[in-house]
Design a protein around this motif. Structure first.
Motif, mmCIF file in Angstrom:
data_model
loop_
_atom_site.group_PDB
_atom_site.id
_atom_site.type_symbol
_atom_site.label_atom_id
_atom_site.label_comp_id
_atom_site.label_asym_id
_atom_site.label_seq_id
_atom_site.Cartn_x
_atom_site.Cartn_y
_atom_site.Cartn_z
ATOM 1 N N HIS A 84 0.839 -1.213 0.000
ATOM 2 C CA HIS A 84 0.000 0.000 0.000
ATOM 3 C C HIS A 84 0.870 1.257 0.000
ATOM 4 O O HIS A 84 1.279 1.741 1.054
ATOM 5 C CB HIS A 84 -0.894 -0.040 1.253
ATOM 6 N N HIS B 27 1.455 5.243 -2.192
ATOM 7 C CA HIS B 27 0.909 6.235 -3.137
ATOM 8 C C HIS B 27 2.029 7.172 -3.560
ATOM 9 O O HIS B 27 2.307 8.168 -2.886
ATOM 10 C CB HIS B 27 -0.182 7.069 -2.470
ATOM 11 N N LYS C 95 -9.134 -1.365 -6.139
ATOM 12 C CA LYS C 95 -9.492 -0.687 -4.885
ATOM 13 C C LYS C 95 -10.589 0.334 -5.128
ATOM 14 O O LYS C 95 -10.605 0.999 -6.177
ATOM 15 C CB LYS C 95 -8.299 0.031 -4.249
ATOM 16 N N HIS D 33 -5.801 -0.409 5.512
ATOM 17 C CA HIS D 33 -5.454 0.469 6.638
ATOM 18 C C HIS D 33 -6.474 0.546 7.775
ATOM 19 O O HIS D 33 -6.945 1.623 8.131
ATOM 20 C CB HIS D 33 -5.069 1.869 6.161
ATOM 21 N N ASP E 189 0.757 2.712 3.589
ATOM 22 C CA ASP E 189 -0.071 3.827 3.104
ATOM 23 C C ASP E 189 0.814 5.061 2.909
ATOM 24 O O ASP E 189 0.381 6.196 3.163
ATOM 25 C CB ASP E 189 -1.220 4.100 4.071
HETATM 26 ZN ZN ZN Z 1 -3.853 4.628 0.884
#
Ligand code: ZN
Ligand code: URP
Ligand code: ZN
Length: 460
Positions: A61, A63, A152, A242, A316
């Motif tokens: 995970h 970004h 997702k 998360h 994340d």
């Molecule tokens: Zn995320």
């Protein structure tokens, strides 16, 4: 001719069944030998005596460079992959960004183009569905057949045009399940969040602490329960990203107890930070979604990490610089949400998990590598130390203490939520398919390039 390109000797290898003293022989990017006393010649040999050897870690995970609010997360695939490698991660699973009107395939191609030639570690891509989900259902089977088998959706972020409704969610999950893919959900109940946010903003309550008061644990639990009910109905597998709260966790565990196939992910920040961070001078820096919670939530998540209820720990990673975080005067609803962390996952989990005795090394490797490899269908190549696997290797010195500082980290964020924490142990080496990325704690892999890793659903 040398038998091996690389021979790592005398390390304590974290193998699938236990930690054992072993030598690891690497040729053509693969582990080709694993055993005690391998004496054949090698191009280069590294003595890992007194250190642990782990499989290269997988972060499910991240970004890199995504649009959030009026800005973009600060790492691209180059800077983010350097930071990841310095934290022992050799594969990241990042997410597409679907622009309004864009096909899923075009969004995927865009993301692959951003990673190609820039990432120093291997990468997979989850397909994010944020725009008109029903228009894209027919694209799903081909993507899965091409090895892009994970998707997702968000049950929130309506204001950003990214939210899926529950009827849409049912149709998307049904289609993905029918073709052997996996749907991931950012689970927060948008109605509750919008009502809370509006109330606080209208009441002039803009401080960072109103972030967790708007995005409550109840909102997380409600969305987990709603999604699990749909998954139950369809007999489909569902991955919750998360998880941050005891209530959200319990909603997931209740579903699992009645037979729902639900995969649960949490993140390091929910295991070592609490909402008290929002009360500090720079509380708004810690604005991430879902928010940091209370001590009782942290304790519940640790219990689930230790007893096997949590399946994966992703970061994340979605960093913003201090300037980006400060650009809106600290107003909670305008501050870009997300925090850096891709480099901190192993040290944080080793320090707070292994060194405290909460988990052992096998569980650590399951949480940070093996389980994600299996869940996302890349376990034939990655996620464990075994002959035939990619020679993605991490060498970890399990003793010594240091204090985390933003300056010592490699990403583009100029602050760290973990700054000031004491960490036990340190990473000395990272190898990607036998190529050295980190040596003696220094990034040396500028010439190494990552490749896209597709899931085993790929039909080619
Ligand atoms: Zn995320
Ligand atoms: O606040 C966060 N975590 N930003 C990244 C996007 C998301 O929701 O995961
Ligand atoms: Zn999210």
């Amino acid at each position: 001719m040398n038998q091996f390109d690389l021979l790592i000797r005398n390390g304590d290898a974290v193998l699938p069944h236990g930690v054992e003293r072993a030598d690891i022989g690497v040729r053509d990017g693969k582990i080709v030998a694993l055993g005690v006393g391998l004496v054949d010649s090698a191009e280069s040999t590294l003595d890992a005596g007194g250190r642990l050897v782990l499989p290269g870690l997988i972060d499910p995970h991240t970004h890199m460079g995504i649009p959030i609010k009026d800005t973009h997360s600060a790492d691209d695939f180059r800077s983010g992959s350097i930071a990841a490698a310095c934290g022992g991660t050799t594969t990241i699973l990042d997410f597409t960004v679907q622009a309004p009107g864009q096909t899923l395939r075009a969004a995927l191609d865009d993301r692959l183009a951003l990673a190609d030639g820039r990432s120093h570690i291997d990468y997979g891509i989850h397909v994010n569905i944020t725009d008109r989900p029903d228009d894209h259902l027919d694209a799903i089977p081909r993507l899965i057949a091409d090895g892009f088998n994970s998707f997702k959706v968000f049950s929130t972020y309506r204001e950003a045009g990214m939210m899926i409704t529950w009827p849409q969610f049912r149709r998307v999950l049904g289609r993905i399940h029918a073709h052997g893919g996996l749907l991931m959900l950012h689970a927060e109940d948008n109605d509750q969040i919008e009502a809370n946010t509006t109330r606080h903003v209208m009441g002039g309550q803009f401080a960072a602490i109103y972030h967790p008061r708007s995005r409550t644990a109840d909102a997380e639990a409600a969305a987990v329960a709603a999604a699990a009910a749909v998954a139950d109905d369809l007999g489909a597998r569902l991955y919750i990203v998360h998880l941050s709260s005891r209530a959200g966790l319990e909603a997931g565990l209740r579903a699992r107890a009645r037979g729902v196939d639900i995969v649960l992910e949490t993140c390091p920040q929910y295991l070592v930070l609490t909402e008290e961070a929002y009360l500090g001078l720079n509380g708004h820096h810690f604005i991430t979604t879902p928010p940091l919670r209370r001590r009782s939530d942290v304790d519940a998540l640790w219990e689930a990490v230790a007893d096997g209820a949590i399946d994966t720990i992703g970061t994340d990673h979605c960093p913003f610089t201090v300037a980006q975080k400060d650009a809106h005067g600290g107003l909670f609803h305008l501050t870009p949400n997300g925090m850096p962390g891709v480099e901190n996952r192993l040290p944080v989990l080793y320090t707070a998990g292994v060194a405290t005795g909460r988990i052992d090394m096998l569980r650590l490797v399951d949480l940070l590598a093996s389980n994600a490899a299996r869940i996302f269908g890349i376990d034939r190549r990655k996620g464990s130390l075994a002959v035939g696997q990619d020679a993605d290797l991490v060498i970890w010195k399990p003793d010594g203490e240091s204090v985390v500082s933003a300056e010592s980290l490699h990403g583009n964020a100029d602050w760290s939520p973990y700054a000031g924490m004491t960490q036990i142990g340190r990473l000395t080496h990272t190898f990607l398919r036998g190529q050295c990325l980190v040596a003696d704690g220094q990034f040396v892999g500028h010439a190494v390039r990552g490749v896209c890793v597709r899931a085993d659903t790929a039909s080619d």
